[in-house]
Design an enzyme around this catalytic site. Structure first.
Site, PDB file in Angstrom:
ATOM      1  N   TYR A 161       0.826  -1.212   0.000  1.00  0.00           N
ATOM      2  CA  TYR A 161       0.000   0.000   0.000  1.00  0.00           C
ATOM      3  C   TYR A 161       0.856   1.257   0.000  1.00  0.00           C
ATOM      4  O   TYR A 161       2.076   1.208   0.155  1.00  0.00           O
ATOM      5  CB  TYR A 161      -0.937  -0.007   1.212  1.00  0.00           C
ATOM      6  CG  TYR A 161      -0.254   0.318   2.536  1.00  0.00           C
ATOM      7  CD1 TYR A 161       0.544  -0.623   3.185  1.00  0.00           C
ATOM      8  CD2 TYR A 161      -0.398   1.580   3.132  1.00  0.00           C
ATOM      9  CE1 TYR A 161       1.166  -0.324   4.391  1.00  0.00           C
ATOM     10  CE2 TYR A 161       0.223   1.883   4.332  1.00  0.00           C
ATOM     11  CZ  TYR A 161       1.003   0.931   4.958  1.00  0.00           C
ATOM     12  OH  TYR A 161       1.617   1.236   6.142  1.00  0.00           O
ATOM     13  N   LYS A 175       6.417  -1.978   1.860  1.00  0.00           N
ATOM     14  CA  LYS A 175       5.244  -1.381   2.509  1.00  0.00           C
ATOM     15  C   LYS A 175       4.074  -2.350   2.391  1.00  0.00           C
ATOM     16  O   LYS A 175       3.138  -2.163   1.611  1.00  0.00           O
ATOM     17  CB  LYS A 175       4.926   0.000   1.941  1.00  0.00           C
ATOM     18  CG  LYS A 175       4.286   0.900   3.003  1.00  0.00           C
ATOM     19  CD  LYS A 175       4.369   2.367   2.624  1.00  0.00           C
ATOM     20  CE  LYS A 175       3.587   3.234   3.593  1.00  0.00           C
ATOM     21  NZ  LYS A 175       4.210   3.394   4.913  1.00  0.00           N
ATOM     22  N   GLU A 191      12.745   2.043  13.812  1.00  0.00           N
ATOM     23  CA  GLU A 191      11.826   3.095  13.368  1.00  0.00           C
ATOM     24  C   GLU A 191      10.581   3.078  14.229  1.00  0.00           C
ATOM     25  O   GLU A 191      10.433   2.243  15.109  1.00  0.00           O
ATOM     26  CB  GLU A 191      11.460   2.896  11.890  1.00  0.00           C
ATOM     27  CG  GLU A 191      10.740   1.592  11.606  1.00  0.00           C
ATOM     28  CD  GLU A 191      10.281   1.426  10.161  1.00  0.00           C
ATOM     29  OE1 GLU A 191      10.068   2.439   9.475  1.00  0.00           O
ATOM     30  OE2 GLU A 191      10.112   0.277   9.734  1.00  0.00           O
ATOM     31  N   LEU A 235      11.301   0.858   6.800  1.00  0.00           N
ATOM     32  CA  LEU A 235      10.648   1.315   5.582  1.00  0.00           C
ATOM     33  C   LEU A 235      11.301   2.640   5.193  1.00  0.00           C
ATOM     34  O   LEU A 235      11.405   3.552   6.027  1.00  0.00           O
ATOM     35  CB  LEU A 235       9.144   1.504   5.861  1.00  0.00           C
ATOM     36  CG  LEU A 235       8.160   1.632   4.698  1.00  0.00           C
ATOM     37  CD1 LEU A 235       8.150   3.033   4.130  1.00  0.00           C
ATOM     38  CD2 LEU A 235       8.422   0.615   3.582  1.00  0.00           C
TER      39      LEU A 235
END
Ligand SMILES: *Cc1c(COP(=O)(O)O)cnc(C)c1O
Length: 290
Positions: free
Chosen positions: A32, A146, A178, A202
């Site tokens: 996505y 993702k 992250e 990511l």
């Protein structure tokens, strides 16, 4: 009436339904993107499309649309939904097939869905900063995709949410990776430090914009792994994402960062980021106001 994109066509949003055997629904077998829209214009659209194609490609999904075709569809969707400030959510799954872990062998067409949502800039947080918790990074080893599979991310965010915090900072061993849906930056002695873009995180588009404005403005950057002690001893900490932009972090696990105030380099980056938005999308009505 609101509209959505379903498999290359713009239809009434309430009519956009997917099959119970869509592999995205059953397996999270898809990828996505979230694209920011300011003043009815997409911010960093090409970068998001490029990442969308790359994420899909890395799990063996080939988009059945050309980039320009998709871009045009998204632009039409923004106009039809009269979106000024908000996001486009877009996902593609491997498609509909009888449930089986192995990929379907016949010709299955990947299923694309996109819709818009009005979301204001999080101006309050941008002004005063947000609080965070620490949590173990329990996710898989392809965090560079993702993916629709977000359970690890959801559990982290839920933990933060239950403590009234904005985000969970994830640790793999002793290293900061992250946030649950954001990239983490620290500032130490004037140097902006953030995890290198590898399979542990990511690669945020917002992160890349920040690194670019740093380099354009002579702010020193180190893209490397940093540990918990460096996070705890940082002069400034902030996170970045499409919806949160350059978001100051003023508290980690109840401990104040920079005495609880937003740091000067974070402020500078917010200002430069706003300039970048205005260059691409025109004047902002809701500037942070320093
Ligand atoms: C989307 C996302 C980000 C932020 O990426 P942006 O392109 O800046 O929105 C960071 N981490 C994770 C896990 C994400 O899913």
């Amino acid at each position: 009436m609101k509209f959505a994109i379903l498999n290359g066509e713009i239809i009434e949003r309430s009519q956009a339904k997917v099959d119970v055997e869509d592999r995205g629904y059953q397996f999270g077998d898809g990828v996505y993107e979230v694209i920011r829209v300011y003043n009815g214009k997409m911010f960093t659209a090409k970068e998001h499309l490029y990442r969308f194609v790359r994420s899909a490609d890395s799990i063996g999904i080939t988009l059945p649309y050309k980039d320009e075709q998709l871009l045009e569809l998204l632009e039409t969707l923004i106009v039809k939904n009269n979106l000024q400030t908000g996001i486009i959510y877009m996902q593609i799954t491997r498609g509909v097939a009888p449930r089986n872990h192995a990929f379907p062998t016949g010709k299955v067409i990947p299923a694309l869905v996109a819709y818009t949502k009005e979301i204001n800039r999080p101006v309050e947080g941008l002004k005063t900063g947000v609080t965070t918790i620490l949590t173990e990074d329990i996710r898989w080893l392809r965090c560079d995709i993702k993916s629709l599979n977000l359970l690890g991310n959801l559990l982290a965010k839920q933990k933060a949410s239950e403590k009234g915090c904005f985000e969970a900072i994830q640790l793999r061993g002793n290293d900061v990776t992250e946030g649950s849906s954001s990239n983490i930056f620290i500032v130490k002695n004037g140097v902006v430090i953030t995890h290198e873009s590898n399979h542990f995180i990511l690669k945020g588009i917002t992160k890349d914009v920040i690194l670019q404005v740093c380099s354009d403005n002579g702010l020193p950057v180190e893209e490397r792994t940093f540990c918990l002690a460096e996070l705890e001893q940082a002069d400034e900490v902030f996170l970045s994402s499409t919806t949160a932009e350059v978001m100051p972090i003023v508290e980690i696990e109840g401990n104040k960062v920079n005495g609880g105030a937003v740091g000067s380099i974070t402020r500078k980056l917010q200002e430069l980021f706003e300039q970048e938005i205005e260059t691409q999308c025109g004047s902002l009505a809701d500037k942070i106001l320093f």
